[in-house]
Design a protein around this motif. Structure first.
Motif, PDB file in Angstrom:
ATOM      1  N   MET A   6       0.848  -1.177   0.000  1.00  0.00           N
ATOM      2  CA  MET A   6       0.000   0.000   0.000  1.00  0.00           C
ATOM      3  C   MET A   6       0.894   1.241   0.000  1.00  0.00           C
ATOM      4  N   PRO A   7       0.573   2.274  -0.793  1.00  0.00           N
ATOM      5  CA  PRO A   7       1.374   3.496  -0.819  1.00  0.00           C
ATOM      6  C   PRO A   7       1.379   4.177   0.547  1.00  0.00           C
ATOM      7  N   ARG A   8       2.495   4.803   0.858  1.00  0.00           N
ATOM      8  CA  ARG A   8       2.640   5.505   2.133  1.00  0.00           C
ATOM      9  C   ARG A   8       2.627   7.011   1.905  1.00  0.00           C
ATOM     10  N   LEU A   9       1.939   7.743   2.795  1.00  0.00           N
ATOM     11  CA  LEU A   9       2.009   9.202   2.794  1.00  0.00           C
ATOM     12  C   LEU A   9       3.350   9.598   3.387  1.00  0.00           C
ATOM     13  N   VAL A  10       4.045  10.518   2.728  1.00  0.00           N
ATOM     14  CA  VAL A  10       5.360  10.951   3.180  1.00  0.00           C
ATOM     15  C   VAL A  10       5.309  12.377   3.730  1.00  0.00           C
ATOM     16  N   GLY A  11       4.471  13.244   3.166  1.00  0.00           N
ATOM     17  CA  GLY A  11       4.389  14.615   3.648  1.00  0.00           C
ATOM     18  C   GLY A  11       3.509  15.473   2.771  1.00  0.00           C
ATOM     19  N   ILE A  12       3.496  16.766   3.066  1.00  0.00           N
ATOM     20  CA  ILE A  12       2.735  17.733   2.279  1.00  0.00           C
ATOM     21  C   ILE A  12       3.720  18.498   1.410  1.00  0.00           C
ATOM     22  N   ASN A  13       3.472  18.525   0.123  1.00  0.00           N
ATOM     23  CA  ASN A  13       4.336  19.202  -0.833  1.00  0.00           C
ATOM     24  C   ASN A  13       3.992  20.682  -0.907  1.00  0.00           C
ATOM     25  N   HIS A  14       2.696  20.993  -1.058  1.00  0.00           N
ATOM     26  CA  HIS A  14       2.272  22.380  -1.184  1.00  0.00           C
ATOM     27  C   HIS A  14       0.793  22.521  -0.856  1.00  0.00           C
ATOM     28  N   VAL A  15       0.398  23.771  -0.631  1.00  0.00           N
ATOM     29  CA  VAL A  15      -0.998  24.134  -0.416  1.00  0.00           C
ATOM     30  C   VAL A  15      -1.289  25.303  -1.337  1.00  0.00           C
ATOM     31  N   VAL A  16      -2.475  25.317  -1.938  1.00  0.00           N
ATOM     32  CA  VAL A  16      -2.889  26.414  -2.815  1.00  0.00           C
ATOM     33  C   VAL A  16      -4.026  27.179  -2.133  1.00  0.00           C
ATOM     34  N   LEU A  17      -3.823  28.491  -1.978  1.00  0.00           N
ATOM     35  CA  LEU A  17      -4.864  29.349  -1.435  1.00  0.00           C
ATOM     36  C   LEU A  17      -5.461  30.172  -2.565  1.00  0.00           C
ATOM     37  N   GLU A  18      -6.793  30.229  -2.625  1.00  0.00           N
ATOM     38  CA  GLU A  18      -7.462  31.060  -3.617  1.00  0.00           C
ATOM     39  C   GLU A  18      -7.568  32.479  -3.095  1.00  0.00           C
ATOM     40  N   VAL A  19      -7.229  33.434  -3.957  1.00  0.00           N
ATOM     41  CA  VAL A  19      -7.326  34.852  -3.602  1.00  0.00           C
ATOM     42  C   VAL A  19      -8.007  35.583  -4.755  1.00  0.00           C
ATOM     43  N   ALA A  20      -8.707  36.662  -4.433  1.00  0.00           N
ATOM     44  CA  ALA A  20      -9.397  37.429  -5.475  1.00  0.00           C
ATOM     45  C   ALA A  20      -8.456  38.383  -6.197  1.00  0.00           C
ATOM     46  N   ASP A  21      -7.360  38.807  -5.542  1.00  0.00           N
ATOM     47  CA  ASP A  21      -6.430  39.775  -6.122  1.00  0.00           C
ATOM     48  C   ASP A  21      -5.010  39.342  -5.755  1.00  0.00           C
ATOM     49  N   LEU A  22      -4.282  38.822  -6.722  1.00  0.00           N
ATOM     50  CA  LEU A  22      -2.959  38.259  -6.469  1.00  0.00           C
ATOM     51  C   LEU A  22      -1.986  39.297  -5.919  1.00  0.00           C
ATOM     52  N   GLU A  23      -1.944  40.484  -6.508  1.00  0.00           N
ATOM     53  CA  GLU A  23      -1.001  41.509  -6.043  1.00  0.00           C
ATOM     54  C   GLU A  23      -1.313  41.926  -4.607  1.00  0.00           C
ATOM     55  N   ARG A  24      -2.586  42.063  -4.315  1.00  0.00           N
ATOM     56  CA  ARG A  24      -2.985  42.431  -2.951  1.00  0.00           C
ATOM     57  C   ARG A  24      -2.618  41.319  -1.974  1.00  0.00           C
ATOM     58  N   MET A  75       9.253  27.905   0.587  1.00  0.00           N
ATOM     59  CA  MET A  75       9.400  27.574   2.003  1.00  0.00           C
ATOM     60  C   MET A  75      10.412  26.433   2.090  1.00  0.00           C
ATOM     61  N   GLY A  76      11.652  26.701   1.653  1.00  0.00           N
ATOM     62  CA  GLY A  76      12.671  25.650   1.644  1.00  0.00           C
ATOM     63  C   GLY A  76      12.350  24.613   0.598  1.00  0.00           C
ATOM     64  N   ASP A  77      12.039  23.399   1.030  1.00  0.00           N
ATOM     65  CA  ASP A  77      11.729  22.330   0.091  1.00  0.00           C
ATOM     66  C   ASP A  77      10.225  22.152  -0.110  1.00  0.00           C
ATOM     67  N   GLN A  78       9.419  23.082   0.410  1.00  0.00           N
ATOM     68  CA  GLN A  78       7.979  23.078   0.221  1.00  0.00           C
ATOM     69  C   GLN A  78       7.582  24.454  -0.317  1.00  0.00           C
ATOM     70  N   PHE A  79       6.300  24.628  -0.674  1.00  0.00           N
ATOM     71  CA  PHE A  79       5.883  25.933  -1.158  1.00  0.00           C
ATOM     72  C   PHE A  79       4.399  26.168  -0.936  1.00  0.00           C
ATOM     73  N   LEU A  80       4.052  27.457  -0.920  1.00  0.00           N
ATOM     74  CA  LEU A  80       2.679  27.910  -0.823  1.00  0.00           C
ATOM     75  C   LEU A  80       2.346  28.589  -2.141  1.00  0.00           C
ATOM     76  N   VAL A  81       1.176  28.305  -2.680  1.00  0.00           N
ATOM     77  CA  VAL A  81       0.753  28.908  -3.940  1.00  0.00           C
ATOM     78  C   VAL A  81      -0.422  29.840  -3.660  1.00  0.00           C
ATOM     79  N   LEU A  82      -0.338  31.048  -4.203  1.00  0.00           N
ATOM     80  CA  LEU A  82      -1.466  31.962  -4.201  1.00  0.00           C
ATOM     81  C   LEU A  82      -2.032  31.948  -5.610  1.00  0.00           C
ATOM     82  N   ALA A  83      -3.299  31.579  -5.740  1.00  0.00           N
ATOM     83  CA  ALA A  83      -3.936  31.463  -7.055  1.00  0.00           C
ATOM     84  C   ALA A  83      -5.074  32.468  -7.142  1.00  0.00           C
ATOM     85  N   GLU A  84      -4.982  33.360  -8.124  1.00  0.00           N
ATOM     86  CA  GLU A  84      -6.013  34.378  -8.303  1.00  0.00           C
ATOM     87  C   GLU A  84      -7.192  33.786  -9.051  1.00  0.00           C
ATOM     88  N   VAL A  85      -8.343  33.827  -8.406  1.00  0.00           N
ATOM     89  CA  VAL A  85      -9.599  33.408  -9.035  1.00  0.00           C
ATOM     90  C   VAL A  85     -10.594  34.543  -8.815  1.00  0.00           C
TER      91      VAL A  85
END
Length: 144
Positions: free
Chosen positions: A1-19, A44-54
């Motif tokens: 069975m596959p094993r979970l190793v960690g969290i690679n990234h999280v994506v947050l939705e934002v209405a205005d990317l520059e803001r 964030m070192g070997d991980q990252f946070l994504v801001l996605a404008e929607v």
């Protein structure tokens, strides 16, 4: 069975990317890993946070998702068959669980995310290795 190793990234939705970049830049020291249209990748070192404008962030049908690191992505793909999950078209492995959560699955060897050797060994995953591309990225960032 596959094993979970960690969290690679999280994506947050934002209405205005520059803001959003300004807001988070006032809270934290930010290092921009990269940008594509309507998205910013915050290192964030070997991980990252994504801001996605929607235009109107609206929950699970938008860009919001998280990336799980596993030891065997192909086995996860096999196990998704008949699971009730909706496998989404992507260049990797993305699916929406029966409750609508968007999950992106990446293999440990292919991404910068790392666990210390003793931690991997303690998880029973001491044999995992990084691909040449992931090793190059880690070296370029001084993380290896």
């Amino acid at each position: 069975m596959p094993r979970l190793v960690g969290i690679n990234h999280v994506v947050l939705e934002v209405a205005d990317l520059e803001r959003a970049l300004d807001f988070y830049g006032r809270l934290f020291e930010l290092e921009l890993r990269g940008r594509v249209p309507r998205m910013a990748f915050l290192d964030m070192g070997d991980q990252f946070l994504v801001l996605a404008e929607v235009p109107e962030p609206d929950g699970p049908d938008g860009a919001r998702h998280f990336g799980l690191v596993v030891d065997d992505r192909d086995e996860v793909r096999r196990r998704l068959e008949g699971s009730g999950a909706d496998v989404l078209p992507s260049r990797g492995l993305d699916f929406r669980d029966p409750w609508g959560n968007h999950v992106q699955v990446v293999e440990y060897g292919d991404v910068q995310f790392t666990k210390a050797p003793p931690v991997l060994a303690g998880m029973g995953l001491g044999g995992l290795v990084k691909s040449p591309g992931a090793l190059r990225e880690l070296r370029e960032k001084g993380l290896l």
